[in-house]
Scaffold this motif. Structure first.
Motif, PDB file in Angstrom:
ATOM      1  N   ASP A  70       0.834  -1.208   0.000  1.00  0.00           N
ATOM      2  CA  ASP A  70       0.000   0.000   0.000  1.00  0.00           C
ATOM      3  C   ASP A  70       0.866   1.255   0.000  1.00  0.00           C
ATOM      4  O   ASP A  70       0.521   2.252  -0.624  1.00  0.00           O
TER       5      ASP A  70
ATOM      6  N   TYR B 138       2.022   2.582  -3.501  1.00  0.00           N
ATOM      7  CA  TYR B 138       0.938   3.261  -4.215  1.00  0.00           C
ATOM      8  C   TYR B 138       0.665   4.631  -3.595  1.00  0.00           C
ATOM      9  O   TYR B 138       0.545   5.633  -4.301  1.00  0.00           O
ATOM     10  N   GLU B 139       0.555   4.669  -2.279  1.00  0.00           N
ATOM     11  CA  GLU B 139       0.235   5.914  -1.581  1.00  0.00           C
ATOM     12  C   GLU B 139       1.346   6.948  -1.712  1.00  0.00           C
ATOM     13  O   GLU B 139       1.086   8.148  -1.747  1.00  0.00           O
TER      14      GLU B 139
ATOM     15  N   GLN C 178       3.185   7.578  -4.269  1.00  0.00           N
ATOM     16  CA  GLN C 178       3.056   8.289  -5.544  1.00  0.00           C
ATOM     17  C   GLN C 178       2.058   9.438  -5.424  1.00  0.00           C
ATOM     18  O   GLN C 178       2.340  10.565  -5.831  1.00  0.00           O
TER      19      GLN C 178
END
Length: 160
Positions: free
Chosen positions: A95, A98-99, A101
């Motif tokens: 996670d 993704y976060e 970015q």
């Protein structure tokens, strides 16, 4: 000045993992805006309006939480609400990538708004809305994963 945060997500549907992050965020910030977003890379089961209604129902006991939706950039919504923080829940290291970015883009757009990462409670670390929908689709029990109102809504969606 009040400490205001935005807790964004697609919440399709809201799970106990989401509620864990929302409740803990509400303990840290004076006001938390839960912002229901439409993720264009996902095919939602519930409409934005249905997701907002479910979230309002399951957060009605948290007085400093307001549920809304937004169509534009998250950072613009946060600025409009005068938020100084964005709360993001993390289940696992995957996670974080993704976060990170999204956080990096938000920092370029407005460096005055910080992102706070909160690890979800260990008992929910495996939980995702996708898993809940998959279990519910095949009439599996989801009461350990979602509040009763959400379980009922899932049963209605998959009835038939």
């Amino acid at each position: 000045m009040a400490s205001i945060a935005v807790c964004p997500g697609s919440f399709d549907p809201v799970t106990y993992g989401h509620l864990d992050i929302i409740r803990r965020g509400a303990n840290v910030f004076e006001q938390v805006y839960v912002c229901v977003l439409n993720n264009s890379s996902k095919q939602p089961l519930f409409t934005v309006e249905e997701r907002c209604e479910l979230l309002r129902e399951v957060t009605k006991d948290i007085p400093n939480v307001t549920v809304e939706t937004s169509q534009g950039l998250l950072i613009d919504y946060a600025k409009k609400k005068r938020a100084k923080a964005i709360i993001r829940g993390l289940r696992a290291v995957s996670d974080f990538e993704y976060e990170m970015q999204g956080t990096s883009v938000n920092r370029v757009l407005d460096e005055s708004i910080e992102t706070f990462f909160m690890m979800t409670n260990n008992q929910y670390s495996f939980l995702s809305s996708s898993i809940v929908k998959e279990v519910a689709k095949y009439n599996g029990p989801v009461s350990e994963f979602v509040p009763p109102e959400v379980e009922q809504a899932l049963m209605q969606k998959f009835k038939g």
